[in-house]
Design an enzyme around this catalytic site. Structure first.
Site, PDB file in Angstrom:
ATOM      1  N   ARG A 122      43.466  30.215  43.162  1.00 27.20           N
ATOM      2  CA  ARG A 122      42.911  29.132  43.983  1.00 27.20           C
ATOM      3  C   ARG A 122      44.012  28.156  44.376  1.00 27.20           C
ATOM      4  NH1 ARG A 122      36.865  28.529  41.560  1.00 27.20           N
ATOM      5  NH2 ARG A 122      35.881  29.517  43.333  1.00 27.20           N
ATOM      6  N   GLN A 127      43.301  29.807  50.221  1.00 34.72           N
ATOM      7  CA  GLN A 127      41.957  29.258  50.424  1.00 34.72           C
ATOM      8  C   GLN A 127      41.092  30.128  51.340  1.00 34.72           C
ATOM      9  OE1 GLN A 127      42.089  25.129  51.522  1.00 34.72           O
ATOM     10  NE2 GLN A 127      42.112  24.474  49.391  1.00 34.72           N
ATOM     11  N   ASP A 130      39.229  32.871  49.441  1.00 37.01           N
ATOM     12  CA  ASP A 130      38.475  32.494  48.246  1.00 37.01           C
ATOM     13  C   ASP A 130      37.020  32.943  48.356  1.00 37.01           C
ATOM     14  OD1 ASP A 130      37.388  31.323  46.051  1.00 37.01           O
ATOM     15  OD2 ASP A 130      38.158  29.306  46.441  1.00 37.01           O
ATOM     16  N   SER A 133      34.334  31.171  46.099  1.00 32.10           N
ATOM     17  CA  SER A 133      33.784  29.929  46.645  1.00 32.10           C
ATOM     18  C   SER A 133      32.775  30.215  47.758  1.00 32.10           C
ATOM     19  CB  SER A 133      34.899  29.035  47.200  1.00 32.10           C
ATOM     20  OG  SER A 133      35.633  28.477  46.150  1.00 32.10           O
ATOM     21  N   TYR A 229      39.945  23.742  36.109  1.00 32.33           N
ATOM     22  CA  TYR A 229      38.778  24.483  35.630  1.00 32.33           C
ATOM     23  C   TYR A 229      38.323  23.944  34.285  1.00 32.33           C
ATOM     24  CZ  TYR A 229      39.311  28.051  39.150  1.00 32.33           C
ATOM     25  OH  TYR A 229      39.365  28.708  40.344  1.00 32.33           O
TER      26      TYR A 229
HETATM   27  P1  NAD Z   1      32.908  27.604  37.983  1.00 32.06           P
HETATM   28  O1  NAD Z   1      31.980  28.502  38.741  1.00 32.06           O
HETATM   29  O2  NAD Z   1      33.924  28.205  37.093  1.00 32.06           O
HETATM   30  O3  NAD Z   1      31.998  26.594  37.103  1.00 32.06           O
HETATM   31  C1  NAD Z   1      31.009  25.787  37.712  1.00 32.06           C
HETATM   32  C2  NAD Z   1      31.036  24.396  37.114  1.00 32.06           C
HETATM   33  O4  NAD Z   1      30.584  24.438  35.757  1.00 32.06           O
HETATM   34  C3  NAD Z   1      32.411  23.739  37.083  1.00 32.06           C
HETATM   35  O5  NAD Z   1      32.370  22.549  37.842  1.00 32.06           O
HETATM   36  C4  NAD Z   1      32.644  23.475  35.599  1.00 32.06           C
HETATM   37  O6  NAD Z   1      33.344  22.252  35.364  1.00 32.06           O
HETATM   38  C5  NAD Z   1      31.234  23.387  35.070  1.00 32.06           C
HETATM   39  N1  NAD Z   1      31.109  23.554  33.607  1.00 32.06           N
HETATM   40  C6  NAD Z   1      31.757  24.404  32.782  1.00 32.06           C
HETATM   41  N2  NAD Z   1      31.364  24.228  31.499  1.00 32.06           N
HETATM   42  C7  NAD Z   1      30.411  23.252  31.518  1.00 32.06           C
HETATM   43  C8  NAD Z   1      29.627  22.626  30.519  1.00 32.06           C
HETATM   44  N3  NAD Z   1      29.731  22.959  29.231  1.00 32.06           N
HETATM   45  N4  NAD Z   1      28.776  21.647  30.894  1.00 32.06           N
HETATM   46  C9  NAD Z   1      28.668  21.281  32.202  1.00 32.06           C
HETATM   47  N5  NAD Z   1      29.373  21.839  33.193  1.00 32.06           N
HETATM   48  C10 NAD Z   1      30.243  22.806  32.853  1.00 32.06           C
HETATM   49  O7  NAD Z   1      33.622  26.576  38.921  1.00 32.06           O
HETATM   50  P2  NAD Z   1      33.970  26.648  40.460  1.00 32.06           P
HETATM   51  O8  NAD Z   1      32.781  26.264  41.240  1.00 32.06           O
HETATM   52  O9  NAD Z   1      34.564  27.958  40.743  1.00 32.06           O
HETATM   53  O10 NAD Z   1      35.052  25.480  40.582  1.00 32.06           O
HETATM   54  C11 NAD Z   1      35.852  25.063  39.494  1.00 32.06           C
HETATM   55  C12 NAD Z   1      36.934  24.108  39.942  1.00 32.06           C
HETATM   56  O11 NAD Z   1      37.809  24.733  40.856  1.00 32.06           O
HETATM   57  C13 NAD Z   1      36.434  22.864  40.644  1.00 32.06           C
HETATM   58  O12 NAD Z   1      37.296  21.807  40.288  1.00 32.06           O
HETATM   59  C14 NAD Z   1      36.618  23.175  42.088  1.00 32.06           C
HETATM   60  O13 NAD Z   1      36.732  22.025  42.903  1.00 32.06           O
HETATM   61  C15 NAD Z   1      37.916  23.931  42.021  1.00 32.06           C
HETATM   62  N6  NAD Z   1      38.094  24.797  43.168  1.00 32.06           N
HETATM   63  C16 NAD Z   1      39.312  24.779  43.807  1.00 32.06           C
HETATM   64  C17 NAD Z   1      39.513  25.596  44.907  1.00 32.06           C
HETATM   65  C18 NAD Z   1      40.806  25.610  45.632  1.00 32.06           C
HETATM   66  O14 NAD Z   1      41.622  24.762  45.385  1.00 32.06           O
HETATM   67  N7  NAD Z   1      41.023  26.561  46.500  1.00 32.06           N
HETATM   68  C19 NAD Z   1      38.502  26.433  45.348  1.00 32.06           C
HETATM   69  C20 NAD Z   1      37.288  26.447  44.660  1.00 32.06           C
HETATM   70  C21 NAD Z   1      37.120  25.633  43.562  1.00 32.06           C
END
Ligand code: NAD
Length: 380
Positions: A122, A127, A130, A133, A229
């Site tokens: 990521r 992007q 991805d 996402s 993460y």
């Molecule tokens: P994910 O699917 O791995 O998890 C979903 C959410 O669950 C996350 O926000 C995580 O913090 C939360 N979580 C994990 N354990 C938990 C708990 N015990 N209690 C409550 N919540 C909990 O996450 P995702 O949607 O793939 O995204 C994760 C991170 O990556 C975010 O910060 C997102 O902004 C970032 N992201 C960055 C990019 C990029 O830069 N290209 C793209 C997508 C996501």
């Protein structure tokens, strides 16, 4: 370079790996694209739509596999399909490398190069690739509609001559990509939304969507890694979150859970008592069903009823929105294929900072250390 697309065969899978607009782009890059007849129908694209942009439409799935230099899929192919690919072929798709690594051993046996869309880093440069996402966006949106369609009440606040209808209350657990899209969708439908996440950074995003962020005092504990993460929490920290959630679950009409920790079982955020404490007619939609679930009672792809509360754990909501899910996925994989084409020929550069980390096996050897370790092997 011959790029092939199969008709997806998984139950309830209506997506297709490449949509015609992407095929057109690949043909312009001098690749030839072949697609199995009927592959696009679930996403409302006919064989003629593909022919009109220069694809070959094939009736013979086995011949299609045998001639593929690059096979693009949504879901991992069966062992039989793996065995029909020619040695050295490239496979690209959601291959579940960390959840089911042993299922990729046929790729080793056939000498294949496999890229998992789950492993695309990521970083800013990647992007456009991805796909996680993209699919999380679709799942978060559809989860709200599923909830709205099943609860015995409406979402928005209405002031009518017959009195006031209060808005529905939605609780979203995990405010990553899927959770934020669920919040935005529920807000658009007029619900009052609360959300919880262990990453403090999520708070601002939740509030910017007009929802309330529930905060738990975790005593300054580290909750995320350098990449942003969530990390696996201690049982004590998880319990504090669970207690807060159980309290807010009592007034929720719809709860959508999306919490995941990459490469680990999903954290348990609602135990049986929390579900038992919910109102009759309310619903929980657990989007972490494919990695073990966030809710003790949830069963992947089954409907569980408890004291008038419904618990669903659909594992493929993107497959129920096939046109847009395919469109986004198709653009993601096409951006990735762009990195594999040079002058119309296949060119795999594992030193590339997107191609290398996404690779699971190369010419029959494990490349990704985490995946290799998961099957007790080492990268040589
Ligand atoms: P994910 O699917 O791995 O998890 C979903 C959410 O669950 C996350 O926000 C995580 O913090 C939360 N979580 C994990 N354990 C938990 C708990 N015990 N209690 C409550 N919540 C909990 O996450 P995702 O949607 O793939 O995204 C994760 C991170 O990556 C975010 O910060 C997102 O902004 C970032 N992201 C960055 C990019 C990029 O830069 N290209 C793209 C997508 C996501």
């Amino acid at each position: 370079m011959n790029i092939a697309v199969l008709r997806e065969t998984g139950a309830g899978e209506a997506r297709v790996a490449l949509m015609p607009d992407s095929v057109q782009k690949l043909v312009a890059l001098k690749a030839s694209v072949s697609i199995e007849s009927g592959a696009g129908l679930g996403a409302a694209r006919t064989d003629d739509d593909y022919r009109s942009v220069g694809a070959n439409v094939a009736d013979d799935r086995n011949a299609l596999l045998a001639s593929a230099d690059v096979l693009v899929v949504v879901n991992r192919l069966s062992r039989e399909d793996f065995s029909r690919l020619k040695p050295g072929a490239v496979v690209l798709g959601f291959l579940r490398p960390l959840d089911e690594p042993a299922e990729l051993t046929p790729a080793l046996e056939r000498g294949l190069t496999t890229f998992a869309m789950e492993l695309v880093p990521r970083i800013t440069r990647a992007q456009a690739m991805d796909a996680l996402s993209s699919m999380a966006t679709v799942a978060g949106y559809k989860a709200v509609l599923l909830g709205a369609g099943r609860i015995p009440r409406m979402f928005p606040l209405l002031m009518t001559a017959a009195g006031t209808v209060p808005p529905a209350r939605v609780l979203v657990l995990g405010a990553g990509v899927a959770g934020l899209q669920a919040i935005a969708t529920a807000r658009r439908l007029g619900a009052v939304v609360e959300a919880y996440d262990v990453r403090a950074a999520a708070g601002e995003q939740v509030r910017s969507l007009g929802a309330t962020f529930l905060e738990v005092d975790l005593g300054g504990l580290q909750t995320e890694d350098k990449g942003g993460y969530a990390i696996e929490l201690s049982e004590e920290a998880l319990k504090r979150g669970r207690d807060l959630i159980a309290e807010h679950a009592k007034t929720a009409d719809v709860i959508i859970t999306t919490a995941q920790v990459p490469g680990r079982r999903a954290p348990l955020l609602m135990d049986e008592a929390a579900v038992n404490g919910m109102k009759r007619g309310s619903i929980v939609i657990d989007l972490a069903g494919s990695t073990g679930g966030n809710v003790a009672l949830s069963k992947a792809d089954e409907t569980v009823e408890r004291n008038g509360v419904t618990v669903l754990a659909p594992t493929n909501l993107p497959g129920t929105v096939p046109v847009h899910a395919s469109q986004l996925y198709s653009r993601n994989v096409t951006a990735f294929i762009n990195l594999l084409i040079k002058d119309g020929e296949l060119h795999v550069d594992l030193n590339d900072d997107v191609v290398g980390p996404s690779c699971v096996t190369h010419e029959g050897k494990w490349v990704n250390e985490r995946v290799a370790a998961a099957v007790g092997a080492v990268v040589k």
